[in-house]
Design a protein around this motif. Structure first.
Motif, PDB file in Angstrom:
ATOM      1  N   PHE A 134       0.835  -1.193   0.000  1.00 32.80           N
ATOM      2  CA  PHE A 134       0.000   0.000   0.000  1.00 32.80           C
ATOM      3  C   PHE A 134       0.873   1.246   0.000  1.00 32.80           C
ATOM      4  N   SER A 135       0.392   2.315  -0.623  1.00 31.04           N
ATOM      5  CA  SER A 135       1.037   3.620  -0.472  1.00 31.04           C
ATOM      6  C   SER A 135       0.825   4.061   0.973  1.00 31.04           C
ATOM      7  N   PRO A 136       1.628   5.002   1.482  1.00 25.98           N
ATOM      8  CA  PRO A 136       1.488   5.418   2.884  1.00 25.98           C
ATOM      9  C   PRO A 136       0.080   5.875   3.269  1.00 25.98           C
ATOM     10  N   SER A 137      -0.637   6.502   2.346  1.00 24.04           N
ATOM     11  CA  SER A 137      -1.996   6.963   2.650  1.00 24.04           C
ATOM     12  C   SER A 137      -3.033   5.857   2.486  1.00 24.04           C
ATOM     13  N   GLY A 138      -2.657   4.767   1.821  1.00 19.24           N
ATOM     14  CA  GLY A 138      -3.597   3.692   1.547  1.00 19.24           C
ATOM     15  C   GLY A 138      -4.398   3.913   0.278  1.00 19.24           C
ATOM     16  N   GLY A 139      -4.141   5.001  -0.428  1.00 12.82           N
ATOM     17  CA  GLY A 139      -4.897   5.318  -1.638  1.00 12.82           C
ATOM     18  C   GLY A 139      -4.538   4.473  -2.841  1.00 12.82           C
ATOM     19  N   LEU A 140      -3.355   3.879  -2.823  1.00 11.51           N
ATOM     20  CA  LEU A 140      -2.921   3.023  -3.921  1.00 11.51           C
ATOM     21  C   LEU A 140      -2.409   1.695  -3.385  1.00 11.51           C
ATOM     22  N   LEU A 141      -2.596   0.672  -4.186  1.00  9.12           N
ATOM     23  CA  LEU A 141      -2.100  -0.665  -3.882  1.00  9.12           C
ATOM     24  C   LEU A 141      -1.229  -1.091  -5.057  1.00  9.12           C
ATOM     25  N   LEU A 142       0.059  -1.330  -4.808  1.00 11.49           N
ATOM     26  CA  LEU A 142       0.990  -1.727  -5.850  1.00 11.49           C
ATOM     27  C   LEU A 142       1.130  -3.241  -5.852  1.00 11.49           C
ATOM     28  N   ALA A 143       1.049  -3.833  -7.048  1.00 11.53           N
ATOM     29  CA  ALA A 143       1.087  -5.289  -7.189  1.00 11.53           C
ATOM     30  C   ALA A 143       2.133  -5.703  -8.218  1.00 11.53           C
ATOM     31  N   PRO A 144       3.334  -6.114  -7.771  1.00  9.22           N
ATOM     32  CA  PRO A 144       4.297  -6.715  -8.692  1.00  9.22           C
ATOM     33  C   PRO A 144       3.798  -8.105  -9.092  1.00  9.22           C
ATOM     34  N   CYS A 145       3.862  -8.396 -10.382  1.00 16.90           N
ATOM     35  CA  CYS A 145       3.248  -9.629 -10.890  1.00 16.90           C
ATOM     36  C   CYS A 145       4.269 -10.530 -11.566  1.00 16.90           C
ATOM     37  N   ASP A 146       3.835 -11.751 -11.887  1.00 18.88           N
ATOM     38  CA  ASP A 146       4.701 -12.773 -12.470  1.00 18.88           C
ATOM     39  C   ASP A 146       5.263 -12.392 -13.833  1.00 18.88           C
ATOM     40  N   GLY A 157     -10.323  -0.085  -7.000  1.00 16.64           N
ATOM     41  CA  GLY A 157      -9.890  -1.290  -7.699  1.00 16.64           C
ATOM     42  C   GLY A 157      -9.549  -1.067  -9.156  1.00 16.64           C
ATOM     43  N   ARG A 158      -9.446   0.198  -9.572  1.00 19.02           N
ATOM     44  CA  ARG A 158      -9.090   0.500 -10.968  1.00 19.02           C
ATOM     45  C   ARG A 158      -7.577   0.575 -11.111  1.00 19.02           C
ATOM     46  N   CYS A 159      -7.045  -0.015 -12.170  1.00 25.44           N
ATOM     47  CA  CYS A 159      -5.617   0.067 -12.448  1.00 25.44           C
ATOM     48  C   CYS A 159      -5.328   1.481 -12.953  1.00 25.44           C
ATOM     49  N   VAL A 160      -4.515   2.229 -12.217  1.00 22.14           N
ATOM     50  CA  VAL A 160      -4.248   3.622 -12.582  1.00 22.14           C
ATOM     51  C   VAL A 160      -2.915   3.800 -13.289  1.00 22.14           C
TER      52      VAL A 160
END
Length: 181
Positions: A134-146, A157-160
């Motif tokens: 999560f970003s420090p504010s919780g506004g974004l969720l970063l997902a490294p993928c395979d 839940g939108r990919c920005v």
């Protein structure tokens, strides 16, 4: 083994291929194993400690994540059947009220910590998820993928944006401004 600090840095939590989570007291130079938390039926893939509360999360190849309450002697506070295959990661949001999980079933779920019967929202991808942050504010969720690409999702839940190889300085500046969410 995977590891995380908790309890103000006095405890190291490790997750092991035997399916156990271990707590190690590190108050002295000889870190002693103080407790074994049992419950997973397959390898532990990740452990993450809560930033300011005495809880830790473990995720596993058994398709679950577990929330452990360190105040209650490491009792399993919640077992969540989260995915249809390996749960690679589960993390607390910065405010501590949500948990995000991701796994080999190509899904990310965001859960209310008080009610984990069904996710608040889910994001389906075309590739497995390795870790979440999560970003420090919780506004974004970063997902490294395979596939080597990291995707950032907003609170709906939108990919920005995506982070791919070959990034330019201007793209990094835009990403940094978005991470301040």
């Amino acid at each position: 083994a995977v590891q995380s600090f908790c309890d103000g840095g006095h405890v190291v939590v490790t997750g092991c291929w035997d399916g156990h989570v271990r707590l190690h007291r590190v108050e002295t130079s000889d870190a002693k194993q103080s407790q074994v938390l049992r419950g997973h039926t397959d390898r532990v893939t990740n452990v993450t400690a809560h930033s300011h509360l005495p809880f830790t999360i473990s995720s596993s190849m058994d398709g679950t994540f577990r929330v452990w309450d360190l105040r209650q002697g490491g009792a399993c506070a919640q077992e969540v059947v989260a995915h249809t295959s390996t749960v690679q990661t589960a993390v607390f949001g910065p405010s501590g009220d949500v948990i995000a999980s991701g796994g080999d079933d190509k899904n990310i779920h965001v859960w209310d910590c008080r009610q984990t019967k069904s996710p608040l929202r889910s994001m389906s991808l075309n590739v497995g998820v390795n870790r979440l942050s999560f970003s420090p504010s919780g506004g974004l969720l970063l997902a490294p993928c395979d596939d080597g690409v990291s995707r950032a999702f907003d609170s709906r839940g939108r990919c920005v944006f995506v982070l791919e190889s070959g990034w330019t300085t201007s793209k990094v500046a835009v990403a940094r401004s978005l991470l301040s969410f």
